[in-house]
Structure formats: structure tokens, C-alpha cells
Design a protein around this motif. Structure first.
Motif, PDB file in Angstrom:
ATOM      1  N   ALA A  58       0.833  -1.203   0.000  1.00 39.45           N
ATOM      2  CA  ALA A  58       0.000   0.000   0.000  1.00 39.45           C
ATOM      3  C   ALA A  58       0.869   1.255   0.000  1.00 39.45           C
ATOM      4  CB  ALA A  58      -0.940  -0.007   1.203  1.00 39.45           C
ATOM      5  N   MET A  59       1.942   1.235   0.789  1.00 34.51           N
ATOM      6  CA  MET A  59       2.854   2.376   0.813  1.00 34.51           C
ATOM      7  C   MET A  59       3.543   2.546  -0.537  1.00 34.51           C
ATOM      8  SD  MET A  59       4.389   2.415   4.732  1.00 34.51           S
ATOM      9  CE  MET A  59       5.818   1.551   4.232  1.00 34.51           C
ATOM     10  N   LYS A  61       2.426   1.601  -3.480  1.00 31.59           N
ATOM     11  CA  LYS A  61       1.428   2.080  -4.443  1.00 31.59           C
ATOM     12  C   LYS A  61       1.187   3.577  -4.254  1.00 31.59           C
ATOM     13  CE  LYS A  61      -3.183   0.999  -6.155  1.00 31.59           C
ATOM     14  NZ  LYS A  61      -2.870   0.510  -7.480  1.00 31.59           N
ATOM     15  N   GLU A  62       1.088   4.018  -3.017  1.00 30.40           N
ATOM     16  CA  GLU A  62       0.869   5.438  -2.739  1.00 30.40           C
ATOM     17  C   GLU A  62       2.080   6.275  -3.149  1.00 30.40           C
ATOM     18  OE1 GLU A  62      -0.726   9.065  -1.567  1.00 30.40           O
ATOM     19  OE2 GLU A  62      -1.652   7.162  -2.111  1.00 30.40           O
ATOM     20  N   ARG A  65       2.070   6.536  -6.859  1.00 31.06           N
ATOM     21  CA  ARG A  65       0.965   7.427  -7.272  1.00 31.06           C
ATOM     22  C   ARG A  65       1.358   8.897  -7.087  1.00 31.06           C
ATOM     23  NH1 ARG A  65      -2.610  10.660  -5.510  1.00 31.06           N
ATOM     24  NH2 ARG A  65      -2.133  10.341  -3.324  1.00 31.06           N
ATOM     25  N   ARG A  66       1.929   9.221  -5.935  1.00 25.88           N
ATOM     26  CA  ARG A  66       2.309  10.607  -5.676  1.00 25.88           C
ATOM     27  C   ARG A  66       3.465  11.058  -6.555  1.00 25.88           C
ATOM     28  NH1 ARG A  66       3.750  11.289   0.191  1.00 25.88           N
ATOM     29  NH2 ARG A  66       4.032   9.060   0.106  1.00 25.88           N
ATOM     30  N   CYS A  69       2.150  10.917 -10.716  1.00 29.80           N
ATOM     31  CA  CYS A  69       0.732  11.163 -10.999  1.00 29.80           C
ATOM     32  C   CYS A  69       0.480  11.757 -12.379  1.00 29.80           C
ATOM     33  CB  CYS A  69       0.106  12.037  -9.917  1.00 29.80           C
ATOM     34  SG  CYS A  69       0.856  13.664  -9.770  1.00 29.80           S
TER      35      CYS A  69
END
Length: 98
Positions: A58-59, A61-62, A65-66, A69
Motif C-alpha cells: 500500500a505504501m 502504491k501510494e 501514485r504521488r 501522478c
């Protein structure tokens, strides 16, 4: 992905790692049915190994994403990062417990 996740005592064997990670990726990507999501949420609450894997993924992926983007990440980037994380984890475990 219609099968139920295994219980924590039989899902967390090293040979099942790829299958476990695929369930986590599908969960994070929203590619599951409502029933599958409920089963995985319940499993994550009771399985520290899978919870650790979920947290890392999850980290990651985040972070991607950041960081990306507005740009398309190169093909295979996420898989190379995941492979490196596995290597680093194994090195850490050997140093810590070996």
C-alpha cells in the motif's frame, strides 16, 4: 479471483508468497468483488504476515501514485521495485534472525 484466502497458518509459507501478493495487489487495485474484499479485510486483521505485506504494498502504491501522478511509469517498474523489496527483506531477516 473467486477463491477464499487461506488462513494465516497456511497462507504465509514462503512458497505461497506469490499467490498471497497477487491477492494483495488485486485488493489494492480494486479488482475484487465485495465478498472477496470482506474476506481479505477479515484475513488481514488476523494475519500479521499478510498485514505486513499489505502495508508495504500500500505504501509502495501510494508512493508511486504521488511521484508519478502526471507521468506514465516505465513498464516493469513496479515489479522491479517489488523484487528489490523482497531481496531487502530477506537480507534484513537473515541479518536479524540468522
Amino acid at each position: 479471483m473467486s477463491e477464499q484466502p487461506a488462513r494465516s497458518d497456511d497462507c504465509c509459507q514462503e512458497q505461497d508468497r506469490q499467490h498471497r501478493l497477487m491477492r494483495i495487489y488485486n485488493y489494492l487495485d480494486g479488482e475484487l468483488t465485495r465478498d472477496e474484499i470482506d474476506v481479505i479485510k477479515d484475513h488481514l486483521e488476523h494475519c500479521p504476515q499478510c498485514q505486513d505485506d499489505y502495508t508495504v504494498e500500500a505504501m509502495l502504491k501510494e508512493l508511486v501514485r504521488r511521484s508519478c501522478c502526471h507521468e506514465q511509469a516505465p513498464a516493469g517498474l513496479a515489479e522491479r521495485i517489488r523484487a528489490r523489496i523482497v531481496v531487502e527483506r530477506r537480507t534484513y531477516v537473515r541479518r536479524t534472525f540468522g
